[in-house]
Every structure is written in structure tokens, then in C-alpha cells.
Motif scaffolding. Sequence first.
Motif, PDB file in Angstrom:
ATOM      1  N   ALA A 256      10.249 -42.574   5.094  1.00  0.00           N
ATOM      2  CA  ALA A 256       9.878 -41.873   3.584  1.00  0.00           C
ATOM      3  C   ALA A 256      10.190 -42.611   2.561  1.00  0.00           C
TER       4      ALA A 256
ATOM      5  N   GLN B  14      11.612 -35.537   2.307  1.00  0.00           N
ATOM      6  CA  GLN B  14      10.453 -35.421   1.717  1.00  0.00           C
ATOM      7  C   GLN B  14       9.398 -36.597   2.281  1.00  0.00           C
ATOM      8  N   LYS B  15       8.172 -36.493   2.459  1.00  0.00           N
ATOM      9  CA  LYS B  15       7.341 -37.367   2.750  1.00  0.00           C
ATOM     10  C   LYS B  15       7.181 -37.774   4.455  1.00  0.00           C
TER      11      LYS B  15
ATOM     12  N   ARG C 113       6.598 -35.989   8.191  1.00  0.00           N
ATOM     13  CA  ARG C 113       5.892 -34.953   8.973  1.00  0.00           C
ATOM     14  C   ARG C 113       6.123 -35.454  10.462  1.00  0.00           C
TER      15      ARG C 113
ATOM     16  N   ASN D 163       3.853 -38.683  10.685  1.00  0.00           N
ATOM     17  CA  ASN D 163       4.128 -40.192  10.743  1.00  0.00           C
ATOM     18  C   ASN D 163       5.452 -40.563  11.463  1.00  0.00           C
TER      19      ASN D 163
ATOM     20  N   ASP E 291      -1.532 -31.355   2.385  1.00  0.00           N
ATOM     21  CA  ASP E 291      -0.918 -31.423   0.998  1.00  0.00           C
ATOM     22  C   ASP E 291      -0.143 -29.981   0.748  1.00  0.00           C
TER      23      ASP E 291
ATOM     24  N   SER F 113       4.313 -30.058   1.714  1.00  0.00           N
ATOM     25  CA  SER F 113       5.352 -30.340   1.040  1.00  0.00           C
ATOM     26  C   SER F 113       5.904 -29.102  -0.255  1.00  0.00           C
TER      27      SER F 113
END
Length: 142
Positions: free
Chosen positions: A54, A79-80, A82, A102, A138, A141
Motif C-alpha cells: 500500500a 487501501q490500495k 487487492r 498486487n 476502480d 475501492s
Amino acid sequence: MKISIGNDHAGPDYKKAIVDMLQAKGYEVTNYGTDTTASVDYPDFGHPVATDVAEGKADFGIIICGSGNGIAMTANKHQKVRAALCWMKEIAALARQHNDANIISIPARYTSVAQAVEMVETFLNTDFEGGRHQNRVDKISC
């Protein structure tokens, strides 16, 4: 490329084989995992990997626990991140191609060490396709 890896007590052998492969290929690896089979709590190893990804300290993450689920749930709180639960190389490829994952989450009790190494290689060597998939990513999140 920088990779962060973390595992609980179900994954020390998996981690060792994956780290050996990554280092042989020249990847820089940060290891947050345990090296023993003594019971530990997977969040203690999933959170540092997810934080690295992240915050951009790692390009990708690898997390391993018995089912792969608990540690993936932990990572996906960031957050950020996956994190994708993968149990075969085709799923690992799709996680990258369609979801821009990621972090790969590996279920040690349901895959072999050889499968895990193959999934990681596939995951790291597969690009996100973008296009129609970007709109969907997109929307992940909040």
C-alpha cells in the motif's frame, strides 16, 4: 523488483521455496513470515506485507496461510491492496490480468510447494490488461 512475503505456521516450507526462487531471479525480498510450524496469528504477518504494498515499499506481496482466506481478508483491509486467493496458476494469471491484484494469497493446505512457486512466477510475470477491467478495478475501492 521488490517483493514482500509473509506467512503463518502453515507456510514456512512454501515461503522458503518461493524466496529461494525469487532471490535466484534477482528479486529483492522482505520476509515477514515465520520460519517455524509453531502456531502464530496470520494477521501479524499479513498486515506488514499489505502495508509495504500500500505504501509502495514493495511492488508485489505474497501471503501464505492454511486456507489463504484469513490472511487475504487481513491484507484486503488496506487501501490500495487487492489480494487475490489463488490455488492454480490460471487463477493467478487472471488475478493480475483482470483484477490488477498486487498480492497473491496462497492456501498452503490445498496446494503443493511446486504449485505455489509456479503460481508466484505466473503472478509476477503477468501484466494487467487494463481496458474494460480498469473501470471494474476502480470500483473496488470505497
